[in-house]
Structure formats: C-alpha cells, structure tokens
Scaffold this active site. Sequence first.
Site, PDB file in Angstrom:
ATOM      1  N   GLY A  57       0.786  -1.235   0.000  1.00  0.00           N
ATOM      2  CA  GLY A  57       0.000   0.000   0.000  1.00  0.00           C
ATOM      3  C   GLY A  57       0.813   1.278   0.000  1.00  0.00           C
ATOM      4  N   SER A  58       1.950   1.298  -0.713  1.00  0.00           N
ATOM      5  CA  SER A  58       2.759   2.526  -0.684  1.00  0.00           C
ATOM      6  C   SER A  58       2.073   3.672  -1.429  1.00  0.00           C
ATOM      7  CB  SER A  58       4.168   2.277  -1.225  1.00  0.00           C
ATOM      8  OG  SER A  58       4.140   1.923  -2.585  1.00  0.00           O
ATOM      9  N   ASN A  59       1.356   3.374  -2.511  1.00  0.00           N
ATOM     10  CA  ASN A  59       0.605   4.436  -3.199  1.00  0.00           C
ATOM     11  C   ASN A  59      -0.577   4.898  -2.355  1.00  0.00           C
ATOM     12  OD1 ASN A  59       1.605   5.333  -5.855  1.00  0.00           O
ATOM     13  ND2 ASN A  59       1.583   3.156  -6.328  1.00  0.00           N
TER      14      ASN A  59
ATOM     15  N   ILE B 150      -8.409  -8.430 -11.664  1.00  0.00           N
ATOM     16  CA  ILE B 150      -9.179  -7.950 -12.808  1.00  0.00           C
ATOM     17  C   ILE B 150     -10.571  -7.605 -12.273  1.00  0.00           C
ATOM     18  CG2 ILE B 150     -10.142  -8.531 -15.063  1.00  0.00           C
ATOM     19  CD1 ILE B 150      -7.162  -8.500 -15.221  1.00  0.00           C
TER      20      ILE B 150
ATOM     21  N   ASN C 106      -6.878   4.197 -11.767  1.00  0.00           N
ATOM     22  CA  ASN C 106      -5.853   3.182 -11.528  1.00  0.00           C
ATOM     23  C   ASN C 106      -4.481   3.799 -11.791  1.00  0.00           C
ATOM     24  OD1 ASN C 106      -4.784   0.463 -11.132  1.00  0.00           O
ATOM     25  ND2 ASN C 106      -4.451   0.395 -13.337  1.00  0.00           N
TER      26      ASN C 106
ATOM     27  N   HIS D 116      -0.754   2.670 -13.047  1.00  0.00           N
ATOM     28  CA  HIS D 116      -0.134   1.552 -13.769  1.00  0.00           C
ATOM     29  C   HIS D 116       1.341   1.871 -14.008  1.00  0.00           C
ATOM     30  CE1 HIS D 116       0.039  -1.946 -16.375  1.00  0.00           C
ATOM     31  NE2 HIS D 116       0.709  -1.213 -17.239  1.00  0.00           N
TER      32      HIS D 116
ATOM     33  N   ASP E  19      -6.293  -1.848 -18.529  1.00  0.00           N
ATOM     34  CA  ASP E  19      -5.313  -0.761 -18.656  1.00  0.00           C
ATOM     35  C   ASP E  19      -5.548   0.065 -19.920  1.00  0.00           C
ATOM     36  OD1 ASP E  19      -4.095  -1.654 -16.291  1.00  0.00           O
ATOM     37  OD2 ASP E  19      -2.755  -2.995 -17.373  1.00  0.00           O
TER      38      ASP E  19
ATOM     39  N   ALA F 148       8.084   7.924  -8.626  1.00  0.00           N
ATOM     40  CA  ALA F 148       7.275   8.723  -9.560  1.00  0.00           C
ATOM     41  C   ALA F 148       5.782   8.496  -9.328  1.00  0.00           C
ATOM     42  CB  ALA F 148       7.653   8.380 -11.003  1.00  0.00           C
ATOM     43  N   GLU F 149       5.409   7.239  -9.068  1.00  0.00           N
ATOM     44  CA  GLU F 149       3.998   6.926  -8.790  1.00  0.00           C
ATOM     45  C   GLU F 149       3.500   7.710  -7.579  1.00  0.00           C
ATOM     46  OE1 GLU F 149       3.347   2.734  -8.285  1.00  0.00           O
ATOM     47  OE2 GLU F 149       4.354   2.227 -10.154  1.00  0.00           O
TER      48      GLU F 149
END
Length: 198
Positions: free
Chosen positions: A17-19, A97, A112, A114, A150, A178-179
Amino acid sequence: MSMAEKARVAVLISGRGSNMAALIYAARATDCPYKIVLVSGDKPDAPGLALAESEGVRVVRFPSPTVATKTQFFNDLNRVLREASAEYVVLAGFMRIVPDAFVAAWHGRMLNIHPSLLPNYRGLHTHSAALDAGDAHAGCTVHLVTAELDGGPILAQTKVAILPGDTVASLEERVRIAEHQLLPRALAAYVSRERDPE
C-alpha cells in the site's frame, strides 16, 4: 476548504500500500481536495491495511476471493464503498481484474495507477518489458478504469529515465517514487475538475 467539501475517496490495495500511503499523507494538506474515507482490498492480511488503520483510516477486510466467491466479493466491496459514501475509487496496486459490472457501477469515478507509459505494456511485467525493448524511458500512468484492461482514458503520466545497468528492481524502485508523486496530484486534479461548475 472544509472537510465536508472534500471529495470522498476509497482506495483498494493488494499489498504494502505505498501508493495508498502517498494518498493518505497528501490528503492531510489543508488544500487537498479529497479525503480517504475507506481502504479495502482482496487480501485481509495485506500490510497496507494495517498501515491505513494505524493512520486512522477506516479499513474493511474481506477473505481473499476464490473463483467461486469472486462475484460475491465484488458485490460486498461495492456495498461497503456505497455505505462509506465514497465518490471515487482508486486502485492502488489492486491486483485483481475488476469485473465489468463493478467497472460500470463506478464509470468515470474509478482511477488506476499503472507502472508503464500506457498504451505501452499493459498488464504485468512492465519493467522487464521496457528493459527488454531497450526503451530510453519507463514511467507510470494514472488512467480511468474501463472494461478494457489498462485501456481507459489517460489522466496523467510521468516519464522515468532508464539508466545503464538498470535491473527490474532498480527501475521499479524509481518508478515507484514517480507513482507516489503522480497519483495524489492526478487524483486532486481529477476530483477538482469533476466538481468545478465551470
């Protein structure tokens, strides 16, 4: 802006869960246009769920879905999202999915992140694909979720240079930085645009 005016966002995860953490911390800024109202996912023991709880965010745990229980899982998930009055759903490393009915229920309201510069390298193993192709850049993309994997409209991207000697692990680490920058910013821009009367 008051907390009442902030867009209500739920985050779905599968791992550390870093994002999700980047979103929780970004949401603490007084000028952030959203707040995180719920975190859930498909793995009840995902480390990110414990992190969210520690940070005071509501967490709902479900048993990992099987083929037999997948439909029920997404029905239950949809129910708790609605009960939390979530207005947007962010898939932040959610490795499932998403069925078409769930996508349709959140049309235009599910984002999302990606780890590639879409439309390049949809699906898994994006970093090895970029390295194998000899690309000069990898990167990440925030996009709306549609029935096509995606394949939804792109909201924002960040390029990350591929360095000589990069491995999948070293590239993944920089793309993740970057995310963490891109996702909170792209979400803020999207919810602000959605709510702007102009």
